[in-house]
Motif scaffolding. Sequence first.
Motif, PDB file in Angstrom:
ATOM      1  N   TYR A 107       0.842  -1.191   0.000  1.00  0.00           N
ATOM      2  CA  TYR A 107       0.000   0.000   0.000  1.00  0.00           C
ATOM      3  C   TYR A 107       0.878   1.241   0.000  1.00  0.00           C
ATOM      4  CZ  TYR A 107      -3.619  -2.997   2.203  1.00  0.00           C
ATOM      5  OH  TYR A 107      -4.518  -3.976   2.523  1.00  0.00           O
ATOM      6  N   PHE A 108       0.354   2.307  -0.595  1.00  0.00           N
ATOM      7  CA  PHE A 108       0.912   3.631  -0.431  1.00  0.00           C
ATOM      8  C   PHE A 108      -0.211   4.483   0.138  1.00  0.00           C
ATOM      9  CE2 PHE A 108       3.684   1.836  -3.671  1.00  0.00           C
ATOM     10  CZ  PHE A 108       4.930   2.151  -3.145  1.00  0.00           C
ATOM     11  N   GLY A 109       0.004   5.088   1.314  1.00  0.00           N
ATOM     12  CA  GLY A 109      -1.052   5.802   2.009  1.00  0.00           C
ATOM     13  C   GLY A 109      -0.916   7.307   1.947  1.00  0.00           C
ATOM     14  N   THR A 110      -2.073   7.976   1.865  1.00  0.00           N
ATOM     15  CA  THR A 110      -2.168   9.427   1.968  1.00  0.00           C
ATOM     16  C   THR A 110      -3.085   9.724   3.153  1.00  0.00           C
ATOM     17  OG1 THR A 110      -4.131   9.750   0.586  1.00  0.00           O
ATOM     18  CG2 THR A 110      -2.005   9.567  -0.567  1.00  0.00           C
ATOM     19  N   ALA A 111      -3.294  10.977   3.445  1.00  0.00           N
ATOM     20  CA  ALA A 111      -4.125  11.345   4.587  1.00  0.00           C
ATOM     21  C   ALA A 111      -5.552  10.824   4.468  1.00  0.00           C
ATOM     22  CB  ALA A 111      -4.131  12.861   4.761  1.00  0.00           C
ATOM     23  N   TYR A 115      -3.530   3.615  -1.774  1.00  0.00           N
ATOM     24  CA  TYR A 115      -3.389   2.923  -3.052  1.00  0.00           C
ATOM     25  C   TYR A 115      -2.929   1.519  -2.680  1.00  0.00           C
ATOM     26  CZ  TYR A 115      -3.454   7.593  -5.080  1.00  0.00           C
ATOM     27  OH  TYR A 115      -3.816   8.860  -5.449  1.00  0.00           O
ATOM     28  N   ALA A 116      -3.670   0.499  -3.079  1.00  0.00           N
ATOM     29  CA  ALA A 116      -3.406  -0.866  -2.627  1.00  0.00           C
ATOM     30  C   ALA A 116      -3.212  -1.804  -3.817  1.00  0.00           C
ATOM     31  CB  ALA A 116      -4.579  -1.356  -1.780  1.00  0.00           C
ATOM     32  N   PHE A 137      -2.661  -0.372  -9.049  1.00  0.00           N
ATOM     33  CA  PHE A 137      -3.088  -0.186  -7.670  1.00  0.00           C
ATOM     34  C   PHE A 137      -4.524   0.320  -7.649  1.00  0.00           C
ATOM     35  CE2 PHE A 137       1.314  -0.647  -7.086  1.00  0.00           C
ATOM     36  CZ  PHE A 137       1.604  -0.801  -5.746  1.00  0.00           C
ATOM     37  N   SER A 138      -5.317  -0.196  -6.729  1.00  0.00           N
ATOM     38  CA  SER A 138      -6.699   0.274  -6.564  1.00  0.00           C
ATOM     39  C   SER A 138      -6.753   1.257  -5.396  1.00  0.00           C
ATOM     40  CB  SER A 138      -7.637  -0.905  -6.317  1.00  0.00           C
ATOM     41  OG  SER A 138      -7.261  -1.578  -5.131  1.00  0.00           O
ATOM     42  N   ALA A 139      -7.821   2.040  -5.360  1.00  0.00           N
ATOM     43  CA  ALA A 139      -7.985   3.024  -4.296  1.00  0.00           C
ATOM     44  C   ALA A 139      -8.833   2.453  -3.173  1.00  0.00           C
ATOM     45  CB  ALA A 139      -8.635   4.286  -4.847  1.00  0.00           C
ATOM     46  N   GLU A 140      -8.411   2.709  -1.944  1.00  0.00           N
ATOM     47  CA  GLU A 140      -9.206   2.432  -0.747  1.00  0.00           C
ATOM     48  C   GLU A 140      -9.416   3.782  -0.085  1.00  0.00           C
ATOM     49  OE1 GLU A 140      -7.460  -0.534   1.777  1.00  0.00           O
ATOM     50  OE2 GLU A 140      -7.440  -2.035   0.201  1.00  0.00           O
ATOM     51  N   GLY A 141     -10.663   4.169   0.125  1.00  0.00           N
ATOM     52  CA  GLY A 141     -10.952   5.516   0.585  1.00  0.00           C
ATOM     53  C   GLY A 141     -10.801   6.468  -0.585  1.00  0.00           C
ATOM     54  N   THR A 142     -10.346   7.671  -0.311  1.00  0.00           N
ATOM     55  CA  THR A 142     -10.146   8.673  -1.357  1.00  0.00           C
ATOM     56  C   THR A 142      -8.715   9.196  -1.255  1.00  0.00           C
ATOM     57  OG1 THR A 142     -12.461   9.305  -1.071  1.00  0.00           O
ATOM     58  CG2 THR A 142     -11.090  10.778  -2.389  1.00  0.00           C
ATOM     59  N   PRO A 143      -7.738   8.474  -1.822  1.00  0.00           N
ATOM     60  CA  PRO A 143      -6.346   8.926  -1.728  1.00  0.00           C
ATOM     61  C   PRO A 143      -6.193  10.337  -2.322  1.00  0.00           C
ATOM     62  CG  PRO A 143      -6.473   6.733  -2.709  1.00  0.00           C
ATOM     63  CD  PRO A 143      -7.870   7.250  -2.602  1.00  0.00           C
ATOM     64  N   GLU A 150       2.280   9.453   2.101  1.00  0.00           N
ATOM     65  CA  GLU A 150       2.891   9.657   3.421  1.00  0.00           C
ATOM     66  C   GLU A 150       3.467   8.389   4.021  1.00  0.00           C
ATOM     67  OE1 GLU A 150      -0.384  11.165   5.671  1.00  0.00           O
ATOM     68  OE2 GLU A 150      -0.218  13.170   4.792  1.00  0.00           O
ATOM     69  N   ARG A 151       3.058   7.220   3.507  1.00  0.00           N
ATOM     70  CA  ARG A 151       3.558   5.980   4.093  1.00  0.00           C
ATOM     71  C   ARG A 151       3.486   4.836   3.092  1.00  0.00           C
ATOM     72  NH1 ARG A 151       1.306   4.701   9.345  1.00  0.00           N
ATOM     73  NH2 ARG A 151       1.293   6.927   9.595  1.00  0.00           N
ATOM     74  N   LEU A 152       4.362   3.886   3.306  1.00  0.00           N
ATOM     75  CA  LEU A 152       4.385   2.619   2.584  1.00  0.00           C
ATOM     76  C   LEU A 152       3.978   1.556   3.583  1.00  0.00           C
ATOM     77  CD1 LEU A 152       5.275   0.565   0.363  1.00  0.00           C
ATOM     78  CD2 LEU A 152       7.582   0.796   1.280  1.00  0.00           C
ATOM     79  N   ARG A 153       3.054   0.678   3.214  1.00  0.00           N
ATOM     80  CA  ARG A 153       2.603  -0.394   4.107  1.00  0.00           C
ATOM     81  C   ARG A 153       2.788  -1.731   3.410  1.00  0.00           C
ATOM     82  NH1 ARG A 153      -2.947   0.048   7.270  1.00  0.00           N
ATOM     83  NH2 ARG A 153      -1.489   1.045   8.709  1.00  0.00           N
ATOM     84  N   VAL A 154       3.269  -2.712   4.167  1.00  0.00           N
ATOM     85  CA  VAL A 154       3.363  -4.091   3.721  1.00  0.00           C
ATOM     86  C   VAL A 154       2.490  -4.918   4.650  1.00  0.00           C
ATOM     87  CG1 VAL A 154       4.885  -6.065   3.353  1.00  0.00           C
ATOM     88  CG2 VAL A 154       5.735  -3.741   2.939  1.00  0.00           C
ATOM     89  N   SER A 155       1.547  -5.688   4.079  1.00  0.00           N
ATOM     90  CA  SER A 155       0.638  -6.519   4.872  1.00  0.00           C
ATOM     91  C   SER A 155       0.591  -7.935   4.315  1.00  0.00           C
ATOM     92  CB  SER A 155      -0.797  -5.964   4.841  1.00  0.00           C
ATOM     93  OG  SER A 155      -0.896  -4.793   5.585  1.00  0.00           O
ATOM     94  N   VAL A 156       0.512  -8.893   5.213  1.00  0.00           N
ATOM     95  CA  VAL A 156       0.321 -10.297   4.836  1.00  0.00           C
ATOM     96  C   VAL A 156      -0.778 -10.897   5.715  1.00  0.00           C
ATOM     97  CG1 VAL A 156       2.617 -10.723   3.871  1.00  0.00           C
ATOM     98  CG2 VAL A 156       2.240 -11.024   6.307  1.00  0.00           C
ATOM     99  N   TRP A 157      -1.568 -11.771   5.124  1.00  0.00           N
ATOM    100  CA  TRP A 157      -2.621 -12.497   5.847  1.00  0.00           C
ATOM    101  C   TRP A 157      -2.321 -13.991   5.761  1.00  0.00           C
ATOM    102  CZ3 TRP A 157      -3.331  -8.051   3.236  1.00  0.00           C
ATOM    103  CH2 TRP A 157      -4.094  -7.053   3.840  1.00  0.00           C
ATOM    104  N   SER A 158      -2.652 -14.714   6.811  1.00  0.00           N
ATOM    105  CA  SER A 158      -2.292 -16.130   6.897  1.00  0.00           C
ATOM    106  C   SER A 158      -3.379 -17.045   6.351  1.00  0.00           C
ATOM    107  CB  SER A 158      -2.007 -16.521   8.351  1.00  0.00           C
ATOM    108  OG  SER A 158      -3.174 -16.412   9.125  1.00  0.00           O
ATOM    109  N   SER A 159      -2.952 -18.182   5.870  1.00  0.00           N
ATOM    110  CA  SER A 159      -3.859 -19.237   5.434  1.00  0.00           C
ATOM    111  C   SER A 159      -4.078 -20.239   6.564  1.00  0.00           C
ATOM    112  CB  SER A 159      -3.287 -19.962   4.225  1.00  0.00           C
ATOM    113  OG  SER A 159      -2.013 -20.511   4.539  1.00  0.00           O
ATOM    114  N   ALA A 160      -3.219 -20.202   7.591  1.00  0.00           N
ATOM    115  CA  ALA A 160      -3.265 -21.133   8.717  1.00  0.00           C
ATOM    116  C   ALA A 160      -2.375 -20.578   9.820  1.00  0.00           C
ATOM    117  CB  ALA A 160      -2.775 -22.507   8.283  1.00  0.00           C
ATOM    118  N   PRO A 161      -2.480 -21.136  11.032  1.00  0.00           N
ATOM    119  CA  PRO A 161      -1.531 -20.722  12.073  1.00  0.00           C
ATOM    120  C   PRO A 161      -0.106 -21.081  11.662  1.00  0.00           C
ATOM    121  CG  PRO A 161      -3.315 -22.061  12.992  1.00  0.00           C
ATOM    122  CD  PRO A 161      -3.429 -22.132  11.499  1.00  0.00           C
TER     123      PRO A 161
END
Length: 163
Positions: A107-111, A115-116, A137-143, A150-161
């Motif tokens: 993600y690239f975040g604005t206030a 952008y994801a 990249f798609s928009a989440e909210g209204t970038p 203002e920020r770079l985000r890296v996220s991962v979600w698990s398929s299992a513990p």
Amino acid sequence: MNRLTSVLLCVTCAAALWADDLPLGAFDYPDTAAARQRWQPQFGSRPVRVEALPDGTTCLALDADFPAAKARACWDWVAPMDLSSAARVAFEIAADNGAVVEMAMIYFGTAKGWYAHVLGGGVPGDWTGRSEPLSAFSAEGTPDGWDKVERLRVSVWSSAPGK
């Protein structure tokens, strides 16, 4: 040690964030203490660390300990970026236990929004170069615009513990 090590922009690779393919300074640190001054773990995630690779280079390691399926690990690098003249972001990524990763996103975040982009194909076990067009990249909210990131985000979600 079995851990998820999702690594972006190893010191030896460049990020094509600007027209001149300048590297983004978010991933080049002399040690873990310096990296932790700039990277903020989110949602209870573990702090980042710098890891030495067998070839003598270093990379930023993002370790996750997932208690259950669908758990999220997330890290933010906060710094102003003007990406309005960029066409792509390029990086290398690898995981020690990529099978536990269901989805990874950058993600690239604005206030006012983000952008994801989903990293299709999961997180490979071997270092794999990726080049993603910013137009994907798609928009989440209204970038607020690529010039107001203002920020770079890296996220991962698990398929299992797992780690």
